[in-house]
Design an enzyme around this catalytic site. Structure first.
Site, PDB file in Angstrom:
ATOM      1  N   SER A 105       0.828  -1.208   0.000  1.00 16.93           N
ATOM      2  CA  SER A 105       0.000   0.000   0.000  1.00 16.93           C
ATOM      3  C   SER A 105       0.863   1.258   0.000  1.00 16.93           C
ATOM      4  CB  SER A 105      -0.904   0.019   1.234  1.00 16.93           C
ATOM      5  OG  SER A 105      -1.716  -1.132   1.282  1.00 16.93           O
TER       6      SER A 105
HETATM    7  N1  SAH Z   1      -0.607  -5.110   4.003  1.00 19.52           N
HETATM    8  C1  SAH Z   1       0.180  -5.374   2.802  1.00 19.52           C
HETATM    9  C2  SAH Z   1      -0.493  -4.923   1.519  1.00 19.52           C
HETATM   10  C3  SAH Z   1      -1.665  -5.729   1.235  1.00 19.52           C
HETATM   11  S1  SAH Z   1      -2.262  -5.828  -0.412  1.00 19.52           S
HETATM   12  C4  SAH Z   1       1.554  -4.781   2.901  1.00 19.52           C
HETATM   13  O1  SAH Z   1       1.887  -4.130   3.886  1.00 19.52           O
HETATM   14  O2  SAH Z   1       2.345  -5.021   1.976  1.00 19.52           O
HETATM   15  C5  SAH Z   1      -3.628  -6.896  -0.025  1.00 19.52           C
HETATM   16  C6  SAH Z   1      -3.260  -8.310   0.294  1.00 19.52           C
HETATM   17  O3  SAH Z   1      -4.437  -8.987   0.695  1.00 19.52           O
HETATM   18  C7  SAH Z   1      -2.703  -9.076  -0.903  1.00 19.52           C
HETATM   19  O4  SAH Z   1      -1.449  -9.620  -0.581  1.00 19.52           O
HETATM   20  C8  SAH Z   1      -3.753 -10.166  -1.152  1.00 19.52           C
HETATM   21  O5  SAH Z   1      -3.214 -11.380  -1.629  1.00 19.52           O
HETATM   22  C9  SAH Z   1      -4.355 -10.324   0.240  1.00 19.52           C
HETATM   23  N2  SAH Z   1      -5.694 -10.929   0.273  1.00 19.52           N
HETATM   24  C10 SAH Z   1      -6.721 -10.761  -0.594  1.00 19.52           C
HETATM   25  N3  SAH Z   1      -7.792 -11.472  -0.201  1.00 19.52           N
HETATM   26  C11 SAH Z   1      -7.440 -12.116   0.949  1.00 19.52           C
HETATM   27  C12 SAH Z   1      -8.111 -13.013   1.833  1.00 19.52           C
HETATM   28  N4  SAH Z   1      -9.370 -13.403   1.637  1.00 19.52           N
HETATM   29  N5  SAH Z   1      -7.432 -13.473   2.918  1.00 19.52           N
HETATM   30  C13 SAH Z   1      -6.148 -13.089   3.164  1.00 19.52           C
HETATM   31  N6  SAH Z   1      -5.454 -12.248   2.353  1.00 19.52           N
HETATM   32  C14 SAH Z   1      -6.092 -11.766   1.254  1.00 19.52           C
END
Ligand code: SAH
Length: 218
Positions: free
Chosen positions: A66
């Site tokens: 993000s």
């Molecule tokens: N917090 C992260 C950025 C997240 S991007 C950082 O600091 O880098 C969003 C993430 O959510 C992605 O890696 C995606 O694979 C994950 N995601 C999407 N749906 C999900 C689910 N149902 N359960 C767990 N993770 C999920």
């Protein structure tokens, strides 16, 4: 990856923190935590010049780390206190999890993309924070470790799943970008009691979607 954090990195990071402060983030412990954690560790090497821009960046598997301002905004809304037990949904690069841990939280984080989960599992121990990583579907939360003081969802959720509300302590909060389209509304839910919730809506953001169903196999 070489874990070098030199004067150039520190200088770039300081400028980034000032930029975030100017955009309205006032939580000083949070700004200090972000000033301390080398964001370039969480990007593939070779992308150093992007690590300290206030922008999201691809981390593989179609996902992004993000934007720093967004990380700050969500974390500020979460009002992290030392020893808070926090569930993060969407580990991604692990950057946000480290910010929470640097603020003194005990962090549990779930990722559904196997490659990202494995990458974080290999890399995060080098950061030496008490972060527990799980591979699975965040829609289900983490029932065996519940209840949590706070839950932070770092992907766009079309709605706030009831099971997550159940896994929250009374007085606890969920911060989540809610919306199924391109743009979501940052939302904070406070659990007043088992049946009573307060919802406050904040600004507009753009996240990758929180995907439902089983964790991906690859
Ligand atoms: N917090 C992260 C950025 C997240 S991007 C950082 O600091 O880098 C969003 C993430 O959510 C992605 O890696 C995606 O694979 C994950 N995601 C999407 N749906 C999900 C689910 N149902 N359960 C767990 N993770 C999920």
């Amino acid at each position: 990856m070489a874990l070098e954090d030199n004067y150039r990195h520190k200088g770039l990071r300081k400028k980034l923190i000032e930029e975030i402060r100017k955009k309205g983030i006032v939580d000083e412990p949070l700004l200090r935590a972000m000033g301390k954690i080398p964001r370039h560790f969480f990007l593939d090497s070779g992308f150093l010049e992007y690590a300290y821009e206030d922008k999201p960046f691809p981390i593989g598997s179609g996902q992004t780390i993000s934007q720093p301002y967004t990380v700050a905004y969500q974390t500020q809304l979460l009002e992290v206190r030392k020893a808070d037990k926090i569930l993060e949904i969407g580990t991604g690069s692990g950057y946000q999890a480290c910010i929470l841990a640097e603020l003194g939280a005990r962090v549990f984080t779930i990722e559904r993309q196997k490659l990202l989960f494995q990458k974080a599992k290999e890399f995060l121990p080098a950061m030496r924070y008490p972060i527990k990583l799980f591979y699975g579907d965040g829609y289900k939360g983490l029932p065996s470790f519940a209840p949590f003081d706070k839950i932070l969802i770092t992907a766009a959720a079309p709605y706030i799943p009831d099971v997550l509300k159940e896994q929250l302590k009374p007085g606890g909060m969920i911060v989540v970008p809610v919306g199924s389209g391109d743009i979501q509304i940052m939302t904070r839910l406070t659990k007043i009691s088992d049946t009573d919730f307060e919802i406050t809506e904040y600004g507009h953001f753009r996240f990758v979607p929180l995907l439902e169903d089983k964790a991906e196999d690859c």
